[in-house]
Design an enzyme around this catalytic site. Structure first.
Site, PDB file in Angstrom:
ATOM      1  N   GLU A  64       3.610   7.628   7.631  1.00  0.00           N
ATOM      2  CA  GLU A  64       4.913   7.897   6.507  1.00  0.00           C
ATOM      3  C   GLU A  64       4.510   8.553   5.907  1.00  0.00           C
ATOM      4  O   GLU A  64       4.182   8.219   4.761  1.00  0.00           O
ATOM      5  CB  GLU A  64       6.592   6.711   6.303  1.00  0.00           C
TER       6      GLU A  64
ATOM      7  N   CYS B  69       4.795  13.746  -0.600  1.00  0.00           N
ATOM      8  CA  CYS B  69       4.564  12.134  -0.732  1.00  0.00           C
ATOM      9  C   CYS B  69       3.812  12.256   0.406  1.00  0.00           C
ATOM     10  O   CYS B  69       4.128  12.126   1.508  1.00  0.00           O
ATOM     11  CB  CYS B  69       5.640  11.544  -1.163  1.00  0.00           C
TER      12      CYS B  69
ATOM     13  N   CYS C 247      -2.597  -0.543   4.347  1.00  0.00           N
ATOM     14  CA  CYS C 247      -3.201  -0.420   2.831  1.00  0.00           C
ATOM     15  C   CYS C 247      -3.910  -1.662   2.526  1.00  0.00           C
ATOM     16  O   CYS C 247      -3.054  -3.448   3.029  1.00  0.00           O
ATOM     17  CB  CYS C 247      -1.905  -0.228   1.450  1.00  0.00           C
TER      18      CYS C 247
ATOM     19  N   CYS D 196      -0.723  -5.576  -2.863  1.00  0.00           N
ATOM     20  CA  CYS D 196      -0.575  -6.072  -4.293  1.00  0.00           C
ATOM     21  C   CYS D 196       1.341  -6.218  -3.669  1.00  0.00           C
ATOM     22  O   CYS D 196       1.713  -6.371  -2.769  1.00  0.00           O
ATOM     23  CB  CYS D 196       0.611  -4.279  -4.544  1.00  0.00           C
TER      24      CYS D 196
ATOM     25  N   CYS E 254       4.740  -4.137  -2.737  1.00  0.00           N
ATOM     26  CA  CYS E 254       4.498  -3.305  -2.457  1.00  0.00           C
ATOM     27  C   CYS E 254       4.138  -4.008  -1.158  1.00  0.00           C
ATOM     28  O   CYS E 254       4.102  -4.892  -0.336  1.00  0.00           O
ATOM     29  CB  CYS E 254       3.779  -2.583  -2.437  1.00  0.00           C
TER      30      CYS E 254
ATOM     31  N   CYS F 145       9.395   4.300  -3.254  1.00  0.00           N
ATOM     32  CA  CYS F 145       7.797   3.778  -3.823  1.00  0.00           C
ATOM     33  C   CYS F 145       7.631   2.737  -3.051  1.00  0.00           C
ATOM     34  O   CYS F 145       8.525   1.481  -3.396  1.00  0.00           O
ATOM     35  CB  CYS F 145       7.397   3.774  -5.130  1.00  0.00           C
TER      36      CYS F 145
HETATM   37  N1  SAH Z   1      -2.106   2.860  -3.573  1.00  0.00           N
HETATM   38  C1  SAH Z   1      -1.619   3.737  -4.624  1.00  0.00           C
HETATM   39  C2  SAH Z   1      -0.664   4.351  -3.767  1.00  0.00           C
HETATM   40  C3  SAH Z   1       0.321   3.924  -3.639  1.00  0.00           C
HETATM   41  S1  SAH Z   1       1.839   3.152  -4.189  1.00  0.00           S
HETATM   42  C4  SAH Z   1      -1.381   3.388  -6.151  1.00  0.00           C
HETATM   43  O1  SAH Z   1      -1.267   1.933  -6.099  1.00  0.00           O
HETATM   44  O2  SAH Z   1      -1.069   3.649  -6.875  1.00  0.00           O
HETATM   45  C5  SAH Z   1       2.404   3.826  -5.742  1.00  0.00           C
HETATM   46  C6  SAH Z   1       2.843   3.481  -6.350  1.00  0.00           C
HETATM   47  O3  SAH Z   1       4.408   2.928  -6.409  1.00  0.00           O
HETATM   48  C7  SAH Z   1       2.222   3.388  -7.253  1.00  0.00           C
HETATM   49  O4  SAH Z   1       2.022   2.850  -8.925  1.00  0.00           O
HETATM   50  C8  SAH Z   1       3.345   1.736  -6.569  1.00  0.00           C
HETATM   51  O5  SAH Z   1       2.953   0.434  -7.452  1.00  0.00           O
HETATM   52  C9  SAH Z   1       4.155   2.166  -6.501  1.00  0.00           C
HETATM   53  N2  SAH Z   1       5.123   0.974  -5.519  1.00  0.00           N
HETATM   54  C10 SAH Z   1       4.390   0.291  -5.035  1.00  0.00           C
HETATM   55  N3  SAH Z   1       5.586  -1.561  -4.331  1.00  0.00           N
HETATM   56  C11 SAH Z   1       6.864  -0.772  -5.055  1.00  0.00           C
HETATM   57  C12 SAH Z   1       7.532  -1.377  -5.543  1.00  0.00           C
HETATM   58  N4  SAH Z   1       8.766  -1.978  -4.180  1.00  0.00           N
HETATM   59  N5  SAH Z   1       8.633  -0.236  -6.123  1.00  0.00           N
HETATM   60  C13 SAH Z   1       8.459   0.639  -6.844  1.00  0.00           C
HETATM   61  N6  SAH Z   1       7.383   0.897  -6.833  1.00  0.00           N
HETATM   62  C14 SAH Z   1       6.620   0.387  -6.084  1.00  0.00           C
END
Ligand code: SAH
Length: 356
Positions: A93, A106, A113, A117, A120, A336
């Protein structure tokens, strides 16, 4: 059988070499780059400033792959999510965020991934595979065409699916393709790379000739808490990341963004805000707070607006620049951490490729 090189996977210099090897002049690489990236022409027959002979050779000796647009969905706020299908059938996506004054693409760097986290959705997929440089830059080509934005100015954030520094070589190659003066000619300052902070890769990035803006996903001020949210923290801790950030070469006036997802009752207390501010004192930084985009399967809640405001206020009172990220496209799961493509089985080999 020798496979034909893919034009979209070649940096300009590599294309020059490939042309020279086949008895053509090197300068045609610039023309081909202009067709591909500036004008969005992928049919070599339409590259009319190339000789007939060269066009025939390109058609027979090279391939060209472009992700296909499988689905497109528009949010009430104008954000658009694109489901793109790759040559092997995998899907990713990409998101267009039409925030005025700047428009942002984006872009994803991996299918899935490996970072896992805890808040996420993409992390729930695990890593399916890395994207190639051509597939990363290809997302920009497809979105620019679909949105009729060729020639328009926009920003690129590597904040889609995947951890860009976990796919280092292809990500950097994609940035070189995107910034090539004969191609898209993206200014590097319009590109932001967001990372959980894979330390060795961060140190490598510090020496790159094409230097994007840097955003680090911090999310917690202590190792104890960050270790729970971002598993890789057990390997590269908060102290390491801050030290690396302090060493990171920055242009005048530029700063590292620290992203901080706010999770109700987990990392959003006034004490957390004070700890964060203390941690970042002395780092050329700005803080970007991201109130959680909640989803089924994510065991956290979004804090109230009042809690977000209070957190932001405390950080600001300590002299830091702080912004709260507006959540865009939540109704179409384009915000995000909400990018997920279901039903992509991993092979055993692909699971092994997850190097954590
Ligand atoms: N892997 C990279 C880039 C992808 S995520 C990173 O971790 O930076 C881009 C941003 O969205 C990151 O800061 C991530 O932590 C955040 N993110 C992930 N899941 C989210 C959620 N459920 N709500 C808000 N932000 C989120």
């Amino acid at each position: 059988m020798v496979t034909r090189p893919d034009l979209t996977e070649l940096e300009r210099q590599a294309l020059e070499a490939a042309l020279a090897e086949r008895g053509h002049q090197r300068f045609h690489a610039g023309q081909i780059f202009r067709w591909l990236y500036r004008r969005g022409v992928t049919d070599v027959e339409a590259m009319t400033d190339l000789s007939r002979a060269l066009r025939a050779d390109l058609a027979s000796q090279f391939r060209m792959s472009t992700p296909t647009l499988a689905h497109r969905e528009k949010s009430v706020d104008g954000t658009e999510k694109f489901l793109l299908r790759l040559a092997d059938g995998r899907t990713i996506e990409s998101v267009f965020i039409p925030d005025t004054p700047s428009m942002t693409f984006c872009i994803s760097t991996q299918v899935g991934c490996a970072m896992a986290c805890s808040f996420c959705l993409t992390g729930k997929m695990g890593l399916v595979r890395n994207l190639t440089a051509g597939e990363i830059a290809g997302q920009v080509r497809v979105l620019a065409d679909a949105l009729q934005m060729r020639g328009a100015a926009f920003n690129i954030v590597l904040m889609g699916m995947g951890e860009p520094l976990h796919n280092y070589d292809e990500t950097m190659k994609a940035l070189r393709i995107l910034t090539d003066a004969q191609g898209f000619a993206m200014p590097a300052r319009r590109i932001t790379l967001s990372t959980v902070g894979l330390l060795p890769a961060l140190e490598r990035l510090a020496k790159e000739p094409v230097m994007p803006n840097l955003a680090i996903s911090l999310h917690a001020p202590t190792d104890l808490l960050r270790g729970e949210l971002v598993p890789i923290n057990r390997k590269y801790g908060v102290g390491d990341i801050i030290a690396a950030a302090k060493r990171f070469p920055l242009k005048k006036r530029s700063r590292i963004t620290f992203e901080y997802v706010l999770l109700a009752g987990v990392n959003d207390s006034p004490q957390d805000a004070r700890r964060l501010a203390k941690l970042l004192a002395g780092v050329k930084s700005k803080v970007n707070l991201i109130p959680l985009n909640a989803a089924a399967g994510i065991p956290f809640e979004r804090p109230s607006d009042a809690a977000v405001d209070q957190f932001a206020r405390i950080v600001a009172e300590h002299g830091l620049t702080v912004s709260v990220r507006k959540s865009r496209g939540r109704d179409i799961r384009a915000a995000c951490g909400q990018l997920i493509v279901e039903g992509q089985k991993k092979s055993a080999g692909q699971q092994l490729a997850v190097i954590m």
